[in-house]
Design a protein around this motif. Structure first.
Motif, PDB file in Angstrom:
ATOM      1  N   GLU A  10     -22.024   5.569 -24.087  1.00 18.53           N
ATOM      2  CA  GLU A  10     -21.240   5.991 -22.926  1.00 18.53           C
ATOM      3  C   GLU A  10     -21.644   5.235 -21.663  1.00 18.53           C
ATOM      4  OE1 GLU A  10     -21.394   9.298 -25.738  1.00 18.53           O
ATOM      5  OE2 GLU A  10     -22.991   8.688 -24.405  1.00 18.53           O
ATOM      6  N   ARG A  16     -13.852  -5.199 -18.077  1.00 19.97           N
ATOM      7  CA  ARG A  16     -12.805  -6.144 -18.463  1.00 19.97           C
ATOM      8  C   ARG A  16     -12.161  -6.836 -17.269  1.00 19.97           C
ATOM      9  NH1 ARG A  16      -9.758  -4.038 -23.349  1.00 19.97           N
ATOM     10  NH2 ARG A  16      -8.275  -5.582 -22.597  1.00 19.97           N
ATOM     11  N   ALA A  17     -11.722  -6.035 -16.322  1.00 18.17           N
ATOM     12  CA  ALA A  17     -10.946  -6.662 -15.255  1.00 18.17           C
ATOM     13  C   ALA A  17     -11.844  -7.466 -14.326  1.00 18.17           C
ATOM     14  CB  ALA A  17     -10.215  -5.602 -14.467  1.00 18.17           C
ATOM     15  N   LYS A  18     -11.274  -8.548 -13.759  1.00 20.58           N
ATOM     16  CA  LYS A  18     -12.096  -9.412 -12.910  1.00 20.58           C
ATOM     17  C   LYS A  18     -12.144  -8.896 -11.476  1.00 20.58           C
ATOM     18  CE  LYS A  18      -9.170 -11.972 -15.511  1.00 20.58           C
ATOM     19  NZ  LYS A  18      -7.808 -12.461 -15.436  1.00 20.58           N
ATOM     20  N   ALA A  19     -11.083  -8.183 -11.094  1.00 21.08           N
ATOM     21  CA  ALA A  19     -10.962  -7.824  -9.685  1.00 21.08           C
ATOM     22  C   ALA A  19     -11.780  -6.593  -9.299  1.00 21.08           C
ATOM     23  CB  ALA A  19      -9.496  -7.573  -9.352  1.00 21.08           C
ATOM     24  N   GLN A  20     -12.766  -6.215 -10.130  1.00 21.90           N
ATOM     25  CA  GLN A  20     -13.522  -5.008  -9.784  1.00 21.90           C
ATOM     26  C   GLN A  20     -14.726  -5.310  -8.918  1.00 21.90           C
ATOM     27  OE1 GLN A  20     -14.686  -3.785 -13.526  1.00 21.90           O
ATOM     28  NE2 GLN A  20     -12.688  -2.992 -14.097  1.00 21.90           N
ATOM     29  N   PRO A  21     -15.110  -4.347  -8.109  1.00 27.47           N
ATOM     30  CA  PRO A  21     -16.402  -4.508  -7.436  1.00 27.47           C
ATOM     31  C   PRO A  21     -17.508  -4.454  -8.489  1.00 27.47           C
ATOM     32  CG  PRO A  21     -15.372  -2.404  -6.874  1.00 27.47           C
ATOM     33  CD  PRO A  21     -14.416  -3.140  -7.723  1.00 27.47           C
ATOM     34  N   ASN A  23     -20.667  -3.477  -8.619  1.00 29.78           N
ATOM     35  CA  ASN A  23     -21.632  -2.399  -8.819  1.00 29.78           C
ATOM     36  C   ASN A  23     -21.010  -1.070  -9.213  1.00 29.78           C
ATOM     37  OD1 ASN A  23     -23.498  -4.223  -7.927  1.00 29.78           O
ATOM     38  ND2 ASN A  23     -23.242  -3.593  -5.791  1.00 29.78           N
ATOM     39  N   SER A  24     -19.698  -1.012  -9.215  1.00 30.16           N
ATOM     40  CA  SER A  24     -19.071   0.289  -9.426  1.00 30.16           C
ATOM     41  C   SER A  24     -19.498   0.900 -10.747  1.00 30.16           C
ATOM     42  CB  SER A  24     -17.560   0.139  -9.389  1.00 30.16           C
ATOM     43  OG  SER A  24     -16.979   1.354  -9.769  1.00 30.16           O
ATOM     44  N   SER A  25     -19.800   2.196 -10.720  1.00 27.26           N
ATOM     45  CA  SER A  25     -20.216   2.838 -11.942  1.00 27.26           C
ATOM     46  C   SER A  25     -19.006   3.254 -12.764  1.00 27.26           C
ATOM     47  CB  SER A  25     -21.076   4.053 -11.613  1.00 27.26           C
ATOM     48  OG  SER A  25     -20.345   4.892 -10.755  1.00 27.26           O
ATOM     49  N   TRP A  26     -17.837   3.178 -12.177  1.00 28.30           N
ATOM     50  CA  TRP A  26     -16.618   3.548 -12.906  1.00 28.30           C
ATOM     51  C   TRP A  26     -15.684   2.353 -12.915  1.00 28.30           C
ATOM     52  CZ3 TRP A  26     -14.385   8.628 -14.200  1.00 28.30           C
ATOM     53  CH2 TRP A  26     -15.398   9.556 -14.447  1.00 28.30           C
ATOM     54  N   PRO A  27     -15.975   1.397 -13.770  1.00 20.86           N
ATOM     55  CA  PRO A  27     -15.309   0.112 -13.610  1.00 20.86           C
ATOM     56  C   PRO A  27     -13.899   0.076 -14.164  1.00 20.86           C
ATOM     57  CG  PRO A  27     -17.015   0.016 -15.286  1.00 20.86           C
ATOM     58  CD  PRO A  27     -16.876   1.435 -14.889  1.00 20.86           C
ATOM     59  N   TRP A  28     -13.432   1.173 -14.744  1.00 21.71           N
ATOM     60  CA  TRP A  28     -12.126   1.104 -15.390  1.00 21.71           C
ATOM     61  C   TRP A  28     -10.974   1.371 -14.440  1.00 21.71           C
ATOM     62  CZ3 TRP A  28      -9.737   5.805 -15.020  1.00 21.71           C
ATOM     63  CH2 TRP A  28     -10.570   6.890 -14.811  1.00 21.71           C
ATOM     64  N   PHE A  29     -11.276   1.722 -13.243  1.00 15.87           N
ATOM     65  CA  PHE A  29     -10.182   2.047 -12.328  1.00 15.87           C
ATOM     66  C   PHE A  29     -10.496   1.507 -10.946  1.00 15.87           C
ATOM     67  CE2 PHE A  29      -7.764   4.746  -9.502  1.00 15.87           C
ATOM     68  CZ  PHE A  29      -6.522   4.719 -10.109  1.00 15.87           C
ATOM     69  N   THR A  30      -9.700   0.591 -10.472  1.00 17.86           N
ATOM     70  CA  THR A  30      -9.875   0.161  -9.086  1.00 17.86           C
ATOM     71  C   THR A  30      -8.623   0.521  -8.316  1.00 17.86           C
ATOM     72  OG1 THR A  30      -9.085  -1.981  -9.750  1.00 17.86           O
ATOM     73  CG2 THR A  30     -11.459  -1.755  -9.424  1.00 17.86           C
TER      74      THR A  30
END
Lengths: 339, 437
Positions: A10, A16-21, A23-30
């Motif tokens: 978990e 996956r996405a390149k446009a994410q910040p 350090n975000s701990s929730w990288p699936w949604f920007t």
């Protein structure tokens, strides 16, 4: 993935996405950029402060203390029927401030509790801006600052007047009299300890006597706190219930059950200790002028001994009447400062 | 008949986890001759009419509360077992009253902050300390309830949202930057205890230190160079109370040590007083096993006369839960005691035997009870809502936090992993394409 072998599944969602910040701990949604840009524009416009309503500007030349009191009592400057308000009302009188009392309720106060003080318009540092209200926990500091300021001004003006002529105006002699009563609340080691008697044991007993003892609630709390605010029976019932529930919650913070006998025993002991502390002095800690401690004691003793209030359950007041010096202390303050 | 002093069980190498119980224990060790009383680590509040410990059981009578116990012992022994009897001066008596109340108003909030409100200290030190004392499943109910009470008692100090202080402050700050709140509408972070402690040189820790000093200054002045607070020869009930409160300040080894550090650096006289008091009254370290197993064999060197609690295991849990359920039922609970009563004459709360008699009814009405239990769990039998922020839920939460609906509804922790597993993987690809296009 061998490098992830010792990580919990978990905790390693596959980025996956390149446009994410990064350090975000929730990288699936920007947040979509257009929406982000749109919300960055808020607030669209910030309006200036509203002016005070016309009717508030009645007594702006005088300090006004907002307390629980009746309309008639406010006009006469009678002592408030709320110990928290009466304490500061008495304190300001001891410090020789002239002020008016205004009947109010908790909803009017900036910090949600009465009393608060609205200094006179002339005392503001900036002539244009109205003075900001002083909540009860800052009143002591405010009096100290105000007296210090007044002292500074009167010293300066006194100097200039001395240079020009020697005749002292009557107004000046009055300010110099006020200087003498600079607030010197004693730093005795017993001060804090005995103060806690009022904040703890006597307050508990008072809360019980006024709100939870049924005859007193009907004869005192109801007509003073609830009846003036509404004539609607349903609202009155709700308010009474809320008030009693609040008092009960407050007491249940101290112990799991409210033990009535113990509460009265403790208040009795507290009065005994205060009586011992006062001894044969006129005011507490041997002072010549009453101070904050006297105001705090008076706030409770005056209410308990007030003949205008219809105490039906008199256990607390009976305990107090056993200590003659405390009763005399209450009479002395009442006669000197609340005539 | 031997007197039984029932207390919350031992923790942190002290005989009890509760300050009032410690005070009562130290009072009895000094006032009542050994052999006349035993100490029971029952952690069972139902035996006391006040529904709180300490409680003294003498045959069929039960006395609850430190002050009531002192008065009872005074009466029972015709003034023999009365520590304050040595101080005939009315000034001293007044001081005992005033300083007892001072401890209650100043030391209790500090203990609440240090042991219960601060999340780190609570989860690492206090909550585990309760575990061996309480049978399953009460250790899931009682510590959170005591924590909620501690929070409500310290609310007025204005250190809001203290339960959040395990979340690393920097982490939260970084999330704030990435979340959706426009610059103009961002609010400042609320202060937390660890935040205050971290800013060592800042003026903020000053606030906590002022609270400690306000507590210690008058006590230290009263103690002076004497052995006890009022004389060199004999202790008073106030000595016991000071020991009860301050030993819980100094002995537990908590991760956030601000309280202890301040005491040790600023008030060494009081620290010395408490340390020698712990040694004298409690006889050094107390082990949990000693207390729970009992110590009838009068071992040498053991200071405290422990006796094992009769009520252990399932029966205890049943009683605790039963009382807890009754207490949360609206119309049923009775919080005001108008006369000093012992539990046998308490009409509202069934004594253990009554509760067993009621068991068949429970079994027949299982569904009704389930509904009640559901309500109870919902309406705060646990006593504490996990008051977390939406912004702690990552970016998704941050969006809602940005809209600021006021306080978020309490969310349960179990929801988080579920949401993580159910990640809509396709979504973020769409977003990325959108941004490019």
């Amino acid at each position: 993935m061998p490098q992830d072998a010792n990580a919990a599944p978990e905790e390693k969602p596959k980025p996956r996405a390149k446009a994410q910040p990064k350090n975000s701990s929730w990288p699936w949604f920007t947040t979509p950029q257009p929406i982000k840009r749109l919300f960055d524009k808020f607030p669209l416009e910030t309006y200036g402060q509203n002016e005070l309503p016309q009717r508030t500007a009645q007594h702006r030349d005088q300090h006004a203390l907002y307390v629980f009191t009746t309309d008639n009592g406010a006009r006469r400057g009678a002592p408030s029927f709320n110990p928290g308000c009466l304490k500061w009302q008495a304190y300001l009188k001891f410090r020789n401030f002239s002020f008016i009392t205004i009947s109010s309720n908790n909803h009017a106060s900036p910090d949600g509790a009465l009393p608060f003080l609205l200094p006179s318009a002339s005392s503001s540092t900036f002539p244009d801006a109205p003075p900001s209200p002083v909540p009860s926990n800052r009143i002591q500091r405010w009096t100290r600052d105000t007296i210090a300021k007044r002292k500074g001004i009167s010293n300066a003006s006194g100097l200039s007047r001395q240079q020009s002529e020697h005749g002292a105006a009557p107004a000046e002699s009055r300010t110099s009299k006020e200087e003498d009563i600079a607030p010197t609340d004693p730093s005795d080691m017993r001060y804090e300890a005995y103060m806690s008697l009022l904040d703890h044991w006597i307050r508990n007993a008072y809360l019980y006597s006024l709100y939870l003892s049924p005859p007193n609630f009907d004869s005192i709390a109801f007509p003073l706190y609830i009846a003036p605010s509404t004539t609607n029976t349903l609202v009155r019932i709700t308010l009474s219930h809320q008030l009693r529930a609040a008092a009960e919650t407050e007491l249940l913070k101290q112990s799991a059950r409210i033990e009535v006998v113990a509460i009265h025993q403790e208040s009795d002991k507290a009065f005994a200790a205060l009586s011992e502390l006062l001894g044969d002095d006129e005011y507490f800690f041997g002072e010549k002028k009453p101070g904050l401690f006297d105001a705090s004691v008076f706030a409770y003793t005056n209410l308990l001994l007030d003949e205008g209030l219809d105490w039906r359950d008199t256990r607390m007041a009976d305990g107090l009447r056993g200590y003659r010096n405390l009763v005399a202390h209450q009479k002395r303050i009442r006669q000197t400062h609340f005539r | 008949m031997v007197l039984e002093l029932h207390v919350w069980g031992p923790a942190f190498s002290l005989p009890s986890i509760d300050s009032q119980c410690l005070a009562a224990t130290s009072y009895l060790t000094q006032a009542v001759p050994r052999g006349e009383w035993v100490l029971v680590a029952s952690s069972d509040t139902a035996i006391s009419p006040k529904r709180d410990l300490p409680a003294l059981r003498d045959g069929t009578t039960t006395i609850g509360g430190f002050q009531n116990i002192i008065d009872y012992l005074h009466q029972k022994s015709n003034g023999q077992w009365h520590l304050d009897g040595h101080f005939t001066d009315s000034k001293d008596q007044a001081d005992i009253t005033a300083f007892s109340s001072h401890l209650h108003t100043h030391a209790l909030p500090l203990l609440d902050l240090s042991l219960y409100v601060s999340s780190q200290n609570y989860t690492i030190t206090t909550r585990p300390a309760y575990t061996p004392l309480l049978p399953w499943p009460t250790q899931y109910f009682i510590p959170p309830r005591r924590r909620a009470l501690a929070k409500s008692r310290t609310e007025h100090l204005g250190l809001d949202s203290l339960d959040l202080d395990t979340v690393d402050d920097e982490e939260r700050e970084r999330r704030k930057v990435t979340d959706l709140i426009p610059d103009a509408l961002r609010t400042k972070n609320k202060e937390t205890v660890s935040g205050l402690v971290k800013q060592q040189q800042g003026g903020k820790r000053f606030r906590l230190d002022t609270l400690v000093d306000a507590l210690c200054e008058p006590l230290s002045a009263l103690l002076g160079e004497k052995r006890y607070l009022f004389s060199d020869e004999s202790p008073s009930s106030l000595d016991c109370l000071v020991l009860g409160y301050l030993s819980l300040v100094l002995v537990p080894d908590v991760p956030m040590k601000w309280l202890r550090e301040r005491m040790e650096s600023k008030w060494p006289g009081l620290v010395k007083f408490v340390k020698s008091g712990v040694e004298e009254c409690f006889g050094g370290r107390v082990r949990v096993e000693d207390a729970l197993m009992g110590d009838d064999g009068e071992e040498k060197g053991k200071k405290l006369p422990w006796r094992a609690s009769e009520l252990r295991g399932a029966k205890f849990a049943e009683k605790m839960i039963w009382n807890g359920v009754l207490d949360t039922l609206p119309l049923y609970r009775n919080t005001i005691l108008t006369s000093p009563s012992n539990p046998d004459s308490d009409p509202v709360h069934p004594t253990p035997s009554q509760s067993s008699a009621l068991l068949p009814i429970i079994i027949t009405a299982t569904t009704a009870l389930a509904a009640v239990a559901g309500y109870v769990l919902y309406a705060g039998f646990g006593g504490e809502s996990e008051n977390r922020r939406l912004s702690d839920m990552g970016e998704a939460g941050a969006i809602f936090a940005g809209l600021d609906f006021g306080d978020p509804e309490p969310e349960t922790r179990t929801e988080i992993p579920k949401m993580r597993r159910g990640v809509p993987v396709g979504l973020e690809v769409d977003v990325a394409v959108d941004e490019k296009g």
